[in-house]
Motif scaffolding. Structure first.
Motif, PDB file in Angstrom:
ATOM      1  N   UNK A  88       0.850  -1.188   0.000  1.00 14.11           N
ATOM      2  CA  UNK A  88       0.000   0.000   0.000  1.00 14.11           C
ATOM      3  C   UNK A  88       0.887   1.240   0.000  1.00 14.11           C
ATOM      4  N   UNK A  89       0.267   2.387   0.172  1.00 19.67           N
ATOM      5  CA  UNK A  89       0.971   3.669   0.141  1.00 19.67           C
ATOM      6  C   UNK A  89       1.578   3.971   1.512  1.00 19.67           C
ATOM      7  N   UNK A  90       2.569   3.167   1.866  1.00 16.64           N
ATOM      8  CA  UNK A  90       3.292   3.363   3.117  1.00 16.64           C
ATOM      9  C   UNK A  90       4.680   3.873   2.745  1.00 16.64           C
ATOM     10  N   UNK A  91       5.060   4.991   3.327  1.00 11.02           N
ATOM     11  CA  UNK A  91       6.362   5.590   3.047  1.00 11.02           C
ATOM     12  C   UNK A  91       7.476   4.768   3.675  1.00 11.02           C
ATOM     13  N   UNK A  92       8.719   5.003   3.228  1.00  4.94           N
ATOM     14  CA  UNK A  92       9.877   4.248   3.704  1.00  4.94           C
ATOM     15  C   UNK A  92      10.059   4.330   5.221  1.00  4.94           C
TER      16      UNK A  92
ATOM     17  N   UNK B 236       7.647   4.176   7.298  1.00  2.00           N
ATOM     18  CA  UNK B 236       6.560   3.421   7.923  1.00  2.00           C
ATOM     19  C   UNK B 236       5.275   4.192   8.119  1.00  2.00           C
ATOM     20  N   UNK B 237       5.237   5.456   7.710  1.00  2.00           N
ATOM     21  CA  UNK B 237       4.003   6.240   7.862  1.00  2.00           C
ATOM     22  C   UNK B 237       3.072   5.994   6.679  1.00  2.00           C
ATOM     23  N   UNK B 238       1.802   5.936   6.981  1.00  2.00           N
ATOM     24  CA  UNK B 238       0.786   5.734   5.948  1.00  2.00           C
ATOM     25  C   UNK B 238       0.476   7.052   5.251  1.00  2.00           C
ATOM     26  N   UNK B 239       0.298   6.967   3.953  1.00  2.00           N
ATOM     27  CA  UNK B 239      -0.021   8.154   3.170  1.00  2.00           C
ATOM     28  C   UNK B 239      -1.416   8.673   3.520  1.00  2.00           C
ATOM     29  N   UNK B 240      -1.549   9.974   3.461  1.00  2.00           N
ATOM     30  CA  UNK B 240      -2.864  10.620   3.622  1.00  2.00           C
ATOM     31  C   UNK B 240      -3.290  11.271   2.306  1.00  2.00           C
ATOM     32  N   UNK B 241      -2.579  10.949   1.230  1.00  3.71           N
ATOM     33  CA  UNK B 241      -2.823  11.552  -0.082  1.00  3.71           C
ATOM     34  C   UNK B 241      -4.089  10.984  -0.730  1.00  3.71           C
TER      35      UNK B 241
ATOM     36  N   UNK C  90     -13.763  -4.057  -3.028  1.00  3.67           N
ATOM     37  CA  UNK C  90     -13.979  -2.850  -2.234  1.00  3.67           C
ATOM     38  C   UNK C  90     -14.143  -3.318  -0.796  1.00  3.67           C
ATOM     39  N   UNK C  91     -13.332  -2.750   0.074  1.00  2.00           N
ATOM     40  CA  UNK C  91     -13.342  -3.141   1.479  1.00  2.00           C
ATOM     41  C   UNK C  91     -13.755  -1.948   2.331  1.00  2.00           C
ATOM     42  N   UNK C  92     -14.247  -2.235   3.514  1.00  2.00           N
ATOM     43  CA  UNK C  92     -14.704  -1.163   4.410  1.00  2.00           C
ATOM     44  C   UNK C  92     -13.553  -0.238   4.792  1.00  2.00           C
ATOM     45  N   UNK C  93     -12.395  -0.826   5.077  1.00  2.00           N
ATOM     46  CA  UNK C  93     -11.245   0.004   5.446  1.00  2.00           C
ATOM     47  C   UNK C  93      -9.964  -0.785   5.245  1.00  2.00           C
ATOM     48  N   UNK C  94      -8.873  -0.037   5.149  1.00  2.00           N
ATOM     49  CA  UNK C  94      -7.531  -0.588   5.164  1.00  2.00           C
ATOM     50  C   UNK C  94      -6.816   0.045   6.353  1.00  2.00           C
ATOM     51  N   UNK C  95      -5.581  -0.278   6.568  1.00  2.00           N
ATOM     52  CA  UNK C  95      -4.843   0.225   7.725  1.00  2.00           C
ATOM     53  C   UNK C  95      -4.768   1.749   7.708  1.00  2.00           C
ATOM     54  N   UNK C  96      -5.051   2.349   8.828  1.00  2.00           N
ATOM     55  CA  UNK C  96      -4.962   3.795   9.041  1.00  2.00           C
ATOM     56  C   UNK C  96      -5.643   4.577   7.919  1.00  2.00           C
ATOM     57  N   UNK C  97      -4.882   5.348   7.154  1.00  2.00           N
ATOM     58  CA  UNK C  97      -5.448   6.254   6.142  1.00  2.00           C
ATOM     59  C   UNK C  97      -5.329   5.705   4.724  1.00  2.00           C
TER      60      UNK C  97
END
Length: 129
Positions: free
Chosen positions: A36-40, A42-47, A111-118
């Motif tokens: 997923x859109x996790x930065x190097x 370890x933070x999840x993207x909010x984009x 399509x899922x209800x949610x993924x990790x964090x954002x």
């Protein structure tokens, strides 16, 4: 390795996937966790979805290369998204990546209800060589 795409119809071709993929004489199989859109760091993207899709693709490619495999040999790709409508607005980006890498894969979109964090999109692949 011998890879055969099975498409009894033509309509899926414009959707960038195959109905099935048969693989013979495989040297190795790589099962990749969802990327997923996790930065190097370890933070999840909010984009937005498009930006997250690009980062998820980049992360998937990086893991595949690190394992000594190639993206063109993805045979199964599951796409998880929290919003199909938003994902399909950037489907051209997804299709360009598939085409550019000559990927011929069986795929399922969820399509899922949610993924990790954002997170809003996640790509899970099986790759062979």
């Amino acid at each position: 390795m011998e890879k055969s795409v099975i498409n009894p119809w033509q309509w899926q071709n414009g959707r960038h996937y195959a109905q099935a993929v048969a693989v013979k004489q495989v040297e190795s199989t790589f099962y990749c966790a969802g990327q997923a859109a996790v930065h190097a760091d370890g933070t999840s993207s909010t984009a937005d979805m498009h930006t997250q899709l690009l980062l998820a693709i980049s992360n998937l490619e990086q893991v595949i290369r690190a394992a000594g495999f190639e993206s063109k040999n993805i045979v199964r790709l599951n796409v998880y998204t929290t919003n199909h409508e938003e994902f399909f607005k950037c489907f051209d980006t997804f299709g360009e990546w598939i085409t550019r890498n000559e990927i011929r894969q069986a795929a399922t979109f969820f399509e899922v209800k949610s993924l990790f964090e954002t997170l809003s999109v996640e790509l899970e692949a099986t790759v062979v060589k």
